[in-house]
Design an enzyme around this catalytic site. Structure first.
Site, PDB file in Angstrom:
ATOM      1  N   VAL A 178       0.838  -1.199   0.000  1.00  0.00           N
ATOM      2  CA  VAL A 178       0.000   0.000   0.000  1.00  0.00           C
ATOM      3  C   VAL A 178       0.874   1.250   0.000  1.00  0.00           C
ATOM      4  O   VAL A 178       0.517   2.268  -0.614  1.00  0.00           O
ATOM      5  CB  VAL A 178      -0.961  -0.007   1.204  1.00  0.00           C
ATOM      6  CG1 VAL A 178      -1.801   1.257   1.229  1.00  0.00           C
ATOM      7  CG2 VAL A 178      -1.869  -1.233   1.156  1.00  0.00           C
TER       8      VAL A 178
ATOM      9  N   GLU B 139       5.429   4.796   7.238  1.00  0.00           N
ATOM     10  CA  GLU B 139       5.880   3.930   8.329  1.00  0.00           C
ATOM     11  C   GLU B 139       5.450   2.514   7.973  1.00  0.00           C
ATOM     12  O   GLU B 139       4.282   2.169   8.078  1.00  0.00           O
ATOM     13  CB  GLU B 139       5.259   4.388   9.655  1.00  0.00           C
ATOM     14  CG  GLU B 139       5.578   5.822  10.041  1.00  0.00           C
ATOM     15  CD  GLU B 139       7.041   6.035  10.354  1.00  0.00           C
ATOM     16  OE1 GLU B 139       7.757   5.044  10.610  1.00  0.00           O
ATOM     17  OE2 GLU B 139       7.486   7.194  10.343  1.00  0.00           O
TER      18      GLU B 139
ATOM     19  N   CYS C 263       4.440  -3.490  14.445  1.00  0.00           N
ATOM     20  CA  CYS C 263       5.374  -3.250  13.340  1.00  0.00           C
ATOM     21  C   CYS C 263       6.833  -3.349  13.773  1.00  0.00           C
ATOM     22  O   CYS C 263       7.717  -3.605  12.956  1.00  0.00           O
ATOM     23  CB  CYS C 263       5.108  -1.889  12.694  1.00  0.00           C
ATOM     24  SG  CYS C 263       5.311  -0.489  13.818  1.00  0.00           S
TER      25      CYS C 263
END
Length: 489
Positions: free
Chosen positions: A192, A210, A244
């Site tokens: 994305v 990020e 993450c």
């Protein structure tokens, strides 16, 4: 006109009124945002429980508490951050006013992620408000309940024209990306991220991405393995591995692999009980699609611990994989789930080579008592951030920039870094219409003598101190016009 286009136009119109740039209004909006987090904690917690099976204490510990800290910092430091910033001068600008003036960019698009729906969506919003921007907030549609609560509550506490919330899925996001923004801030995955960067390029819109990645965790055989594994266990299995910056895999020498597995297993029982499925502090995979994706990664690896799962409940037990190879399925993409591969390597040099052969990660974790080992890994690898002898906690340090490098992202945020990321740092030089003699060196005809004076003024590196600079400026003002006009022609 679409709902998304209307939200952007209204935000742009509200920004042009100038009210978002007034410091007192920025502080008022930040205080209201903090009130939301405190007063509506119950609604936030209930939504997070439905989305990720996170406890009420867990949502505060991992999300809203850090947001309160960020808001407090922004309120305390805002006047300082927004003030003109003096900069060093050269000899030609000693008598001038030279500074950097932070200015709002305009309308920012913030696209949040589902794993920490409040932390990674509202933290950029704090920076957008503090830096005087308008912002369109797009929470992740994957966290259905949290997105709905955000859509309902934000307009009740902060300016709904300056900071509209747009919910929806892929079509709504695509429609937003067709609009013109002054900055796009996205947290999520690389696929994305590339789409967003491509859409931004059409308007030359800057982006902050990020993106995460496979964050390695190196364990030195001479460290306190028991303590290291407890911290790794917490970092890996918090939020069911959907973080993450979770340690993605362990690198260690074969001689300590069994001990590492044993200690992680011990820590799993300590933190999440003998039955993690019934533990209120152990979460769930966000949906069945991600459940199946994660389980498929275990197909060609040996499960040493865990492996129990229940698709109907999106439950995967804390799982350890042993003797994992570089070509294994679990090593081909970011896991984003509760699988912990242990990859045996020959030593520190092999670990560095292994890390450098792959995409740059968002975080690098090192467990060692030896500062030389830690420093060598810092010096010889690249990652968004480095943390030695712990996991995740660097995210909570507002004085450190948080962001990726290469495939793990671009740009950074937290604290003043968010303010600067979402500001235009405008360079300002204010001269007076006098002392024209000092400008003669740049005017034609260009001679070697004028070049010599230019070299002197531009290349001289004089550290005269405060009093010395005042004396020099006085002398420069008195002499420059006469000397340069008489001797440079």
């Amino acid at each position: 006109m679409s709902r998304e286009q209307l939200a952007v136009e209204r935000a742009r119109k509200a920004f042009l009124t100038g009210r978002s740039t007034v410091l007192e209004n920025r502080i008022r909006q930040l205080k209201n945002l903090k009130r939301l987090l405190v007063e509506r904690q119950q609604e936030i917690a209930e939504a997070s429980k439905k989305d990720l099976n996170r406890s009420e204490v867990g949502i505060q510990l991992y999300e809203t508490l850090t947001l309160e800290v960020e808001i407090n910092l922004a309120i305390k430091k805002l006047k300082e951050w927004a003030a003109p910033r003096p900069v060093a001068k050269n000899l030609l600008t000693m008598a001038d006013t030279v500074y950097i003036k932070p200015q709002p960019l305009g309308v920012v698009l913030i696209i949040g992620a589902w794993n920490y729906p409040w932390a990674v969506t509202i933290q950029p919003l704090i920076g957008a408000i503090a830096s005087g921007n308008a912002a369109v907030v797009k929470p992740s549609e994957v966290c259905v309940h949290s997105a709905k609560v955000m859509e309902e509550l934000l307009p009740l506490y902060i300016d709904k024209e300056l900071y509209p919330v747009v919910t929806g899925g892929v079509p709504e996001t695509q429609e937003l990306l067709r609009q013109r923004f002054d900055h796009i801030f996205y947290t999520g995955n690389c696929t994305v991220g590339r789409i967003i960067m491509e859409a931004a390029a059409k308007h030359l819109t800057p982006v902050t991405l990020e993106l995460g990645g496979k964050s390695p965790c190196y364990i030195d055989k001479n460290c306190d393995i028991s303590m290291a594994c407890r911290r790794i266990t917490w970092g890996k299995y918090s939020n069911c591995g959907q973080t993450c910056i979770a340690p993605d895999y362990i690198l260690c020498e074969p001689s300590i692999q069994d001990r590492v597995i044993q200690e992680v297993q011990k820590s799993i029982k300590e933190l999440y009980t003998e039955n993690p499925k019934g533990c209120p502090d152990y979460g769930r995979i966000i949906n069945q699609r991600h459940f199946r994706r994660i389980m498929a990664m275990t197909e060609d690896s040996a499960i040493a611990v865990g492996g129990e799962n229940d698709e109907s409940d999106c439950y995967i037990a804390p799982t350890i994989l042993r003797d994992v190879k570089a070509e294994s399925k679990v090593m081909q993409e970011e896991i984003f789930g509760p699988l912990l591969p242990v990859v045996p390597i020959g030593g520190l040099g092999d670990a560095i080579h292994f890390i450098n052969q792959r995409e740059k990660p968002l975080a690098l974790y090192i467990f060692s008592h030896d500062n030389k080992v830690i420093q060598r890994l810092i010096d010889e690898t690249s990652s968004g951030g480095v943390l030695a002898n712990d996991c995740l906690v660097h995210f909570s340090v507002s004085s450190l920039p948080f962001g990726g490098v290469g495939n793990s992202g671009m740009g950074c945020y937290h604290g003043k870094f968010t303010f600067d990321q979402l500001s235009h740092l405008r360079g300002c030089l204010i001269k007076k219409l006098n002392m024209e003699g000092s400008n003669s060196m740049r005017y034609p005809p260009h001679t070697h003598k004028r070049l010599g004076w230019a070299r002197f003024f531009l290349l001289s590196d004089l550290d005269l101190g405060w009093l010395g600079r005042l004396a020099f400026i006085a002398a420069l003002v008195a002499v420059a016009a006469v000397v340069l006009q008489n001797y440079m022609a």
